[in-house]
Design an enzyme around this catalytic site. Structure first.
Site, PDB file in Angstrom:
ATOM      1  N   LYS A   4       0.817  -1.209   0.000  1.00  0.00           N
ATOM      2  CA  LYS A   4       0.000   0.000   0.000  1.00  0.00           C
ATOM      3  C   LYS A   4       0.858   1.271   0.000  1.00  0.00           C
ATOM      4  O   LYS A   4       0.609   2.184  -0.782  1.00  0.00           O
ATOM      5  CB  LYS A   4      -0.859  -0.107   1.256  1.00  0.00           C
ATOM      6  CG  LYS A   4      -1.715   0.991   1.641  1.00  0.00           C
ATOM      7  CD  LYS A   4      -2.634   0.506   2.775  1.00  0.00           C
ATOM      8  CE  LYS A   4      -1.912   0.118   4.052  1.00  0.00           C
ATOM      9  NZ  LYS A   4      -1.484   1.238   4.881  1.00  0.00           N
TER      10      LYS A   4
ATOM     11  N   ARG B 297      -8.788   4.130   9.913  1.00  0.00           N
ATOM     12  CA  ARG B 297      -8.494   2.745  10.279  1.00  0.00           C
ATOM     13  C   ARG B 297      -9.570   2.159  11.169  1.00  0.00           C
ATOM     14  O   ARG B 297      -9.543   0.968  11.466  1.00  0.00           O
ATOM     15  CB  ARG B 297      -7.177   2.734  11.040  1.00  0.00           C
ATOM     16  CG  ARG B 297      -6.106   1.804  10.493  1.00  0.00           C
ATOM     17  CD  ARG B 297      -4.894   2.002  11.367  1.00  0.00           C
ATOM     18  NE  ARG B 297      -3.817   1.117  11.119  1.00  0.00           N
ATOM     19  CZ  ARG B 297      -2.755   1.405  10.351  1.00  0.00           C
ATOM     20  NH1 ARG B 297      -2.702   2.531   9.684  1.00  0.00           N
ATOM     21  NH2 ARG B 297      -1.781   0.542  10.275  1.00  0.00           N
TER      22      ARG B 297
ATOM     23  N   ARG C  93      10.609  -7.098   4.929  1.00  0.00           N
ATOM     24  CA  ARG C  93      10.538  -5.630   4.796  1.00  0.00           C
ATOM     25  C   ARG C  93      11.604  -4.947   5.652  1.00  0.00           C
ATOM     26  O   ARG C  93      11.768  -5.246   6.834  1.00  0.00           O
ATOM     27  CB  ARG C  93       9.148  -5.145   5.229  1.00  0.00           C
ATOM     28  CG  ARG C  93       9.050  -3.629   5.281  1.00  0.00           C
ATOM     29  CD  ARG C  93       7.646  -3.133   5.177  1.00  0.00           C
ATOM     30  NE  ARG C  93       6.843  -3.399   6.361  1.00  0.00           N
ATOM     31  CZ  ARG C  93       5.539  -3.145   6.426  1.00  0.00           C
ATOM     32  NH1 ARG C  93       4.911  -2.654   5.373  1.00  0.00           N
ATOM     33  NH2 ARG C  93       4.861  -3.402   7.519  1.00  0.00           N
TER      34      ARG C  93
ATOM     35  N   ARG D 156      11.366  -2.870  10.849  1.00  0.00           N
ATOM     36  CA  ARG D 156      10.566  -1.995  11.710  1.00  0.00           C
ATOM     37  C   ARG D 156      10.348  -2.685  13.046  1.00  0.00           C
ATOM     38  O   ARG D 156      10.148  -3.890  13.097  1.00  0.00           O
ATOM     39  CB  ARG D 156       9.196  -1.745  11.065  1.00  0.00           C
ATOM     40  CG  ARG D 156       9.189  -0.559  10.153  1.00  0.00           C
ATOM     41  CD  ARG D 156       7.942  -0.480   9.308  1.00  0.00           C
ATOM     42  NE  ARG D 156       6.688  -0.550  10.037  1.00  0.00           N
ATOM     43  CZ  ARG D 156       5.492  -0.325   9.476  1.00  0.00           C
ATOM     44  NH1 ARG D 156       5.423   0.010   8.203  1.00  0.00           N
ATOM     45  NH2 ARG D 156       4.381  -0.420  10.169  1.00  0.00           N
TER      46      ARG D 156
ATOM     47  N   ARG E 275      -1.408  -6.777  14.511  1.00  0.00           N
ATOM     48  CA  ARG E 275      -1.866  -5.752  13.561  1.00  0.00           C
ATOM     49  C   ARG E 275      -2.796  -6.342  12.507  1.00  0.00           C
ATOM     50  O   ARG E 275      -3.768  -5.705  12.105  1.00  0.00           O
ATOM     51  CB  ARG E 275      -0.662  -5.072  12.903  1.00  0.00           C
ATOM     52  CG  ARG E 275      -0.034  -4.043  13.831  1.00  0.00           C
ATOM     53  CD  ARG E 275       1.425  -3.845  13.533  1.00  0.00           C
ATOM     54  NE  ARG E 275       1.640  -3.274  12.219  1.00  0.00           N
ATOM     55  CZ  ARG E 275       2.701  -3.546  11.454  1.00  0.00           C
ATOM     56  NH1 ARG E 275       3.605  -4.410  11.862  1.00  0.00           N
ATOM     57  NH2 ARG E 275       2.834  -2.965  10.308  1.00  0.00           N
TER      58      ARG E 275
HETATM   59  P1  AMP Z   1       1.304   1.776   9.191  1.00  0.00           P
HETATM   60  O1  AMP Z   1       2.610   2.260   8.690  1.00  0.00           O
HETATM   61  O2  AMP Z   1       0.127   2.370   8.459  1.00  0.00           O
HETATM   62  O3  AMP Z   1       1.242   0.268   9.264  1.00  0.00           O
HETATM   63  O4  AMP Z   1       1.165   2.305  10.701  1.00  0.00           O
HETATM   64  C1  AMP Z   1       2.062   1.887  11.693  1.00  0.00           C
HETATM   65  C2  AMP Z   1       1.439   2.035  13.062  1.00  0.00           C
HETATM   66  O5  AMP Z   1       1.094   3.412  13.298  1.00  0.00           O
HETATM   67  C3  AMP Z   1       0.141   1.276  13.266  1.00  0.00           C
HETATM   68  O6  AMP Z   1       0.348  -0.077  13.615  1.00  0.00           O
HETATM   69  C4  AMP Z   1      -0.503   2.070  14.401  1.00  0.00           C
HETATM   70  O7  AMP Z   1       0.118   1.781  15.651  1.00  0.00           O
HETATM   71  C5  AMP Z   1      -0.122   3.501  14.038  1.00  0.00           C
HETATM   72  N1  AMP Z   1      -1.134   4.121  13.160  1.00  0.00           N
HETATM   73  C6  AMP Z   1      -0.981   4.535  11.868  1.00  0.00           C
HETATM   74  N2  AMP Z   1      -2.116   5.049  11.391  1.00  0.00           N
HETATM   75  C7  AMP Z   1      -3.033   4.958  12.378  1.00  0.00           C
HETATM   76  C8  AMP Z   1      -4.403   5.301  12.504  1.00  0.00           C
HETATM   77  N3  AMP Z   1      -5.085   5.833  11.495  1.00  0.00           N
HETATM   78  N4  AMP Z   1      -5.020   5.057  13.687  1.00  0.00           N
HETATM   79  C9  AMP Z   1      -4.353   4.529  14.722  1.00  0.00           C
HETATM   80  N5  AMP Z   1      -3.063   4.158  14.682  1.00  0.00           N
HETATM   81  C10 AMP Z   1      -2.399   4.378  13.528  1.00  0.00           C
END
Ligand code: AMP
Length: 215
Positions: A13, A88, A125, A159, A170
């Site tokens: 994504k 989300r 990753r 990460r 997640r």
């Molecule tokens: P991502 O890179 O989109 O996978 O985001 C990494 C982490 O950031 C997620 O696992 C959440 O802990 C936090 N995060 C990112 N976007 C959101 C969101 N819209 N709402 C809540 N937590 C978020």
């Protein structure tokens, strides 16, 4: 053009959203990237967010809304954007709808990649510690990959939230909290589903075709 992109962690994504942003000359707004930047900056907020992210949990809806509202109010977002990682939860989707008012979004895209495929992708990753660029390690046992962005000189590492336990959490959260949003947008006639398995350039071409046909 106002786009929202959905997909399981590891669906590609982020990578696809960056390319779409270039293609349509709109900013790529990734809440995960914004949170990771705050962590790198070492702000008090960043430290709190890091604990939540490392556990694979979600930052609270009101904090996220504040962050997104501020970002969408910047001048470069006036003519559209691609939102990646937000909304989300149902609350966030409703918050976004209130924030945007009648204009709403043009399209929600589900970049669909099955769970067993994303688990394998996440294991390889690596993300640059300095600039955040994503790489795929040639082998899951290779811990670091040099960043090839000009002038960066950083190392891409795993990460902190890409450990098996955090990834499982997640993915479960995606199914319970985020996947219902796909039905929500489908109900509003705003959802398109794109198969995310395949070469990134082919997936990109498919995305552009679907977006051009719908918007
Ligand atoms: P991502 O890179 O989109 O996978 O985001 C990494 C982490 O950031 C997620 O696992 C959440 O802990 C936090 N995060 C990112 N976007 C959101 C969101 N819209 N709402 C809540 N937590 C978020």
């Amino acid at each position: 053009m106002r786009l929202v992109i959905f997909g399981r962690q590891g669906a590609g994504k982020g990578t696809q959203a960056v390319e779409l942003a270039k293609h349509y000359s709109i900013p790529h707004i990734s809440t995960g990237d914004m949170l990771r930047a705050a962590v790198r900056d070492g702000t008090e907020f960043g430290l709190k967010a890091k604990e939540i992210m490392d556990r694979g949990e979600l930052v609270s809806d009101d904090v996220m809304l504040g962050m997104v509202a501020e970002r969408l109010s910047l001048p470069d977002a006036a003519n559209g954007w691609i939102l990646d990682g937000f909304p989300r939860t149902t609350q966030q989707a409703e918050d976004l709808r209130s924030l945007l008012g009648d204009a709403g979004i043009d399209l929600a895209i589900d970049l669909n990649v099955p769970e067993d495929v994303v688990v394998k992708r996440i294991a390889s990753r690596r993300v640059c510690e300095k600039c955040g660029t994503n790489y795929a390690a040639p082998d899951i046992n290779i811990p670091t990959v040099p960043c090839t962005v000009e002038g960066c000189g950083g190392q891409a590492v795993q990460r902190a939230d890409d450990t098996e336990e955090a990834v499982r959490k997640r993915l479960a959260l995606y199914e319970s909290q985020t996947a219902p949003l796909l039905d929500w947008y489908h109900g509003q006639g705003l959802l398109v589903i794109v198969d995310g398995v395949g070469a990134p350039t082919e997936v990109q071409a498919e995305l552009v075709g679907v977006i051009d046909a719908a918007v």
